[in-house]
Design an enzyme around this catalytic site. Sequence first.
Site, PDB file in Angstrom:
ATOM      1  N   GLU A  59       9.005  -4.023  12.891  1.00  0.00           N
ATOM      2  CA  GLU A  59       8.919  -2.857  12.004  1.00  0.00           C
ATOM      3  C   GLU A  59       7.651  -2.105  12.405  1.00  0.00           C
ATOM      4  O   GLU A  59       6.537  -2.634  12.273  1.00  0.00           O
ATOM      5  CB  GLU A  59       8.831  -3.333  10.545  1.00  0.00           C
ATOM      6  CG  GLU A  59       8.800  -2.201   9.546  1.00  0.00           C
ATOM      7  CD  GLU A  59       8.625  -2.698   8.109  1.00  0.00           C
ATOM      8  OE1 GLU A  59       7.987  -3.738   7.889  1.00  0.00           O
ATOM      9  OE2 GLU A  59       9.150  -2.028   7.193  1.00  0.00           O
ATOM     10  N   PHE A  82       0.813  -1.226   0.000  1.00  0.00           N
ATOM     11  CA  PHE A  82       0.000   0.000   0.000  1.00  0.00           C
ATOM     12  C   PHE A  82       0.843   1.271   0.000  1.00  0.00           C
ATOM     13  O   PHE A  82       0.341   2.348  -0.341  1.00  0.00           O
ATOM     14  CB  PHE A  82      -0.919   0.024   1.240  1.00  0.00           C
ATOM     15  CG  PHE A  82      -0.208   0.450   2.505  1.00  0.00           C
ATOM     16  CD1 PHE A  82      -0.035   1.802   2.794  1.00  0.00           C
ATOM     17  CD2 PHE A  82       0.324  -0.486   3.377  1.00  0.00           C
ATOM     18  CE1 PHE A  82       0.647   2.203   3.942  1.00  0.00           C
ATOM     19  CE2 PHE A  82       1.001  -0.092   4.526  1.00  0.00           C
ATOM     20  CZ  PHE A  82       1.168   1.256   4.806  1.00  0.00           C
ATOM     21  N   GLU A  94      -4.930  -3.869  -2.052  1.00  0.00           N
ATOM     22  CA  GLU A  94      -6.380  -3.666  -1.963  1.00  0.00           C
ATOM     23  C   GLU A  94      -6.719  -2.424  -1.134  1.00  0.00           C
ATOM     24  O   GLU A  94      -7.862  -1.978  -1.113  1.00  0.00           O
ATOM     25  CB  GLU A  94      -7.065  -4.916  -1.381  1.00  0.00           C
ATOM     26  CG  GLU A  94      -6.767  -5.215   0.081  1.00  0.00           C
ATOM     27  CD  GLU A  94      -5.448  -5.949   0.302  1.00  0.00           C
ATOM     28  OE1 GLU A  94      -4.502  -5.756  -0.495  1.00  0.00           O
ATOM     29  OE2 GLU A  94      -5.355  -6.692   1.299  1.00  0.00           O
ATOM     30  N   SER A 151       5.355  -6.960   3.109  1.00  0.00           N
ATOM     31  CA  SER A 151       5.905  -7.323   4.425  1.00  0.00           C
ATOM     32  C   SER A 151       6.719  -8.621   4.356  1.00  0.00           C
ATOM     33  O   SER A 151       6.549  -9.434   3.442  1.00  0.00           O
ATOM     34  CB  SER A 151       4.762  -7.490   5.420  1.00  0.00           C
ATOM     35  OG  SER A 151       3.937  -8.564   5.005  1.00  0.00           O
ATOM     36  N   CYS A 200       9.523   1.713   3.355  1.00  0.00           N
ATOM     37  CA  CYS A 200      10.398   0.580   3.687  1.00  0.00           C
ATOM     38  C   CYS A 200      11.821   1.064   3.916  1.00  0.00           C
ATOM     39  O   CYS A 200      12.636   0.354   4.483  1.00  0.00           O
ATOM     40  CB  CYS A 200      10.377  -0.451   2.587  1.00  0.00           C
ATOM     41  SG  CYS A 200      11.129   0.142   1.077  1.00  0.00           S
ATOM     42  N   LYS A 231      -1.337  -7.412  -9.270  1.00  0.00           N
ATOM     43  CA  LYS A 231      -2.289  -7.467  -8.138  1.00  0.00           C
ATOM     44  C   LYS A 231      -1.911  -6.316  -7.213  1.00  0.00           C
ATOM     45  O   LYS A 231      -1.023  -6.444  -6.372  1.00  0.00           O
ATOM     46  CB  LYS A 231      -2.154  -8.816  -7.427  1.00  0.00           C
ATOM     47  CG  LYS A 231      -3.380  -9.319  -6.704  1.00  0.00           C
ATOM     48  CD  LYS A 231      -3.897  -8.427  -5.604  1.00  0.00           C
ATOM     49  CE  LYS A 231      -3.072  -8.476  -4.342  1.00  0.00           C
ATOM     50  NZ  LYS A 231      -3.496  -7.435  -3.359  1.00  0.00           N
TER      51      LYS A 231
HETATM   52  P1  NAD Z   1       1.571  -6.644   2.971  1.00  0.00           P
HETATM   53  O1  NAD Z   1       2.596  -7.703   2.988  1.00  0.00           O
HETATM   54  O2  NAD Z   1       0.493  -6.671   3.986  1.00  0.00           O
HETATM   55  O3  NAD Z   1       0.821  -6.628   1.553  1.00  0.00           O
HETATM   56  C1  NAD Z   1       1.552  -6.747   0.342  1.00  0.00           C
HETATM   57  C2  NAD Z   1       0.692  -7.475  -0.673  1.00  0.00           C
HETATM   58  O4  NAD Z   1       0.440  -8.795  -0.198  1.00  0.00           O
HETATM   59  C3  NAD Z   1      -0.654  -6.803  -0.906  1.00  0.00           C
HETATM   60  O5  NAD Z   1      -0.921  -6.805  -2.287  1.00  0.00           O
HETATM   61  C4  NAD Z   1      -1.621  -7.679  -0.130  1.00  0.00           C
HETATM   62  O6  NAD Z   1      -2.885  -7.763  -0.725  1.00  0.00           O
HETATM   63  C5  NAD Z   1      -0.961  -9.042  -0.141  1.00  0.00           C
HETATM   64  N1  NAD Z   1      -1.252  -9.817   1.081  1.00  0.00           N
HETATM   65  C6  NAD Z   1      -1.535  -9.337   2.316  1.00  0.00           C
HETATM   66  N2  NAD Z   1      -1.716 -10.346   3.188  1.00  0.00           N
HETATM   67  C7  NAD Z   1      -1.546 -11.480   2.497  1.00  0.00           C
HETATM   68  C8  NAD Z   1      -1.585 -12.861   2.862  1.00  0.00           C
HETATM   69  N3  NAD Z   1      -1.854 -13.250   4.102  1.00  0.00           N
HETATM   70  N4  NAD Z   1      -1.338 -13.776   1.905  1.00  0.00           N
HETATM   71  C9  NAD Z   1      -1.061 -13.402   0.643  1.00  0.00           C
HETATM   72  N5  NAD Z   1      -1.015 -12.104   0.250  1.00  0.00           N
HETATM   73  C10 NAD Z   1      -1.253 -11.158   1.160  1.00  0.00           C
HETATM   74  O7  NAD Z   1       2.363  -5.244   2.997  1.00  0.00           O
HETATM   75  P2  NAD Z   1       1.771  -3.777   3.142  1.00  0.00           P
HETATM   76  O8  NAD Z   1       1.285  -3.594   4.546  1.00  0.00           O
HETATM   77  O9  NAD Z   1       0.857  -3.470   2.030  1.00  0.00           O
HETATM   78  O10 NAD Z   1       3.114  -2.912   2.919  1.00  0.00           O
HETATM   79  C11 NAD Z   1       4.001  -2.581   3.943  1.00  0.00           C
HETATM   80  C12 NAD Z   1       5.169  -3.539   3.999  1.00  0.00           C
HETATM   81  O11 NAD Z   1       5.832  -3.562   2.745  1.00  0.00           O
HETATM   82  C13 NAD Z   1       6.222  -3.109   5.002  1.00  0.00           C
HETATM   83  O12 NAD Z   1       6.713  -4.245   5.654  1.00  0.00           O
HETATM   84  C14 NAD Z   1       7.309  -2.485   4.129  1.00  0.00           C
HETATM   85  O13 NAD Z   1       8.603  -2.500   4.689  1.00  0.00           O
HETATM   86  C15 NAD Z   1       7.230  -3.362   2.935  1.00  0.00           C
HETATM   87  N6  NAD Z   1       7.797  -2.699   1.786  1.00  0.00           N
HETATM   88  C16 NAD Z   1       9.022  -3.111   1.344  1.00  0.00           C
HETATM   89  C17 NAD Z   1       9.633  -2.484   0.281  1.00  0.00           C
HETATM   90  C18 NAD Z   1      10.984  -2.912  -0.200  1.00  0.00           C
HETATM   91  O14 NAD Z   1      11.362  -2.508  -1.295  1.00  0.00           O
HETATM   92  N7  NAD Z   1      11.740  -3.694   0.555  1.00  0.00           N
HETATM   93  C19 NAD Z   1       8.985  -1.411  -0.357  1.00  0.00           C
HETATM   94  C20 NAD Z   1       7.720  -1.023   0.114  1.00  0.00           C
HETATM   95  C21 NAD Z   1       7.139  -1.676   1.179  1.00  0.00           C
END
Ligand code: NAD
Length: 507
Positions: A391, A159, A186, A236, A291, A183
């Site tokens: 985090e 997000f 959401e 994440s 991140c 994808k």
């Molecule tokens: P998230 O992991 O909750 O969601 C990422 C994606 O995974 C979304 O599209 C979501 O729909 C999907 N998802 C969520 N739960 C899921 C599950 N149980 N099973 C399968 N898919 C699932 O992450 P977020 O909260 O949207 O973003 C924040 C996180 O992203 C932080 O940890 C941040 O550090 C990380 N991030 C990392 C980078 C990088 O380049 N290293 C860049 C941006 C964000």
Amino acid sequence: MNAAAQAGVLAPSVKLLINGEFVESKTTQWRNVVNPATQEVLARVPFATPEEVNLAVSNAKQAFKTWRKTPIGTRARIFLKLQQLIRENMKELAALLTAEQGKTLPDAEGDVFRGLEVVEHAASIGNLQLGELANNVANGVDTYTLLQPLGVCAGITPFNFPAMIPLWMFPMAIATGNTFVLKPSEQDPLVTMRLCELALEAGIPPGVLNVVHGGEDVVNAICDHPDIKAISFVGSTKVGTHVYNRASLNGKRVQCMMGAKNHAIVLPDANKEQTLNALAGAAFGAAGQRCMAVSVAVLVGEAQNWIPELVEKAKTLKVSAGTEPGTDVGPLVSCAALSRVEGLIERGIAEGAKLELDGRRPQVPGYEKGNFVGPTIFSGVQPGMSIYDQEIFGPVLCLVAADSIDEAIAFINANPNGNGTAIFTQSGAAARKFQEDIDVGQVGINVPIPVPVPLFSFSGSRASKLGDLGPYGKQVILFYTQTKTVTARWFDDSTTGQGVNTTISLK
Ligand code: NAD
């Protein structure tokens, strides 16, 4: 609740993109897209059905047959056009992004701009997707490489950068000759969808770029689908590890950029004013939802005396809606994120860290329902405390004390994450020691958020990344292509016969 919702009118639905058409999902499962500063419902996003995911993939598979043969110059020109369209629509894209994600308008433009840089990079695909040739590796034999597209690739995005991160993915995948299923998060899919509209306007043919929405089930379907060859994930650590394991077991190429805990070392010889500005910007900008946010500062020696000035600087930051002029810190993305961050601050206090600045429940006139947390600073933070081990992903900076640069480097290297780090110093020798000895993939020297431009690749490391190759830059060309070597000999009338060769060597 907004007026439309009060009147019982459903918010507009976010469409799927399948085979060049924006279509309504047939699902029964929907989720609201909410403005985090006001709680206004902006749209409803569908959780696509298994049939819709399959349809997106089968269209992408069909489109690959012709797209892979499309001349490289034709592909490049689409991204030249896309970069122009993004520039022309920058203000609208930023406004859409701020409404659904919360970050300030200037930062939203930055989000779009960092993605735009990847689109510009994709436009130079002609120079990037070059093979190699070794002339005369044996008598009359040449060997050369072809970097061929894989097929249908997929992207799963978080997000926090709903413009930049989708733009890390589909332009490079498509420019290299693949077709794509995206994808988006959401939580904030609207700006991503607008970018996809612009991509179609720029000339991406039907089926080459497809979008499905959803959560866990759709992500699992992508990991399992036999026709998807590669997956790029950003999000994440928990979800990324799951995606990496599940999709790798299914034989796919996978890259996962994941969670972080980014430390900055402050040496006492650093330029104090510049360093404190950099720390405050990198810790509290985007409400800490980056991140690459600096979430831990390791203050070495005399730099520990700078805490009061850091606190004063943090207090000057304006907390408000991202649309309000002069705002420095916007809301957290959701009510759930707000209660999570507030809960971690409470645990920090309970576990013995010293709360130097408490940003909970700030007064934000006109936006009383927003998910706001102001800049928050803890000192005396140690491993084992929840605020250090997790985090936080909020505007919370943890301060740690160290006696020397060696102690500070060892402390950072003991943390499992390896996304980004920085040092603030006027000493070239200290900076060089840091760059050599620190075990983190992206290193800043007096630069707090060292995300490389697309001439290089994003290079997070250790627990912040799974897979060898990073998104964008040179590495992503290898990620999205299969290297084929061709070893060729051509006979002409003057070639003399060599008889039967029963050895492995080329003669
Ligand atoms: P998230 O992991 O909750 O969601 C990422 C994606 O995974 C979304 O599209 C979501 O729909 C999907 N998802 C969520 N739960 C899921 C599950 N149980 N099973 C399968 N898919 C699932 O992450 P977020 O909260 O949207 O973003 C924040 C996180 O992203 C932080 O940890 C941040 O550090 C990380 N991030 C990392 C980078 C990088 O380049 N290293 C860049 C941006 C964000």
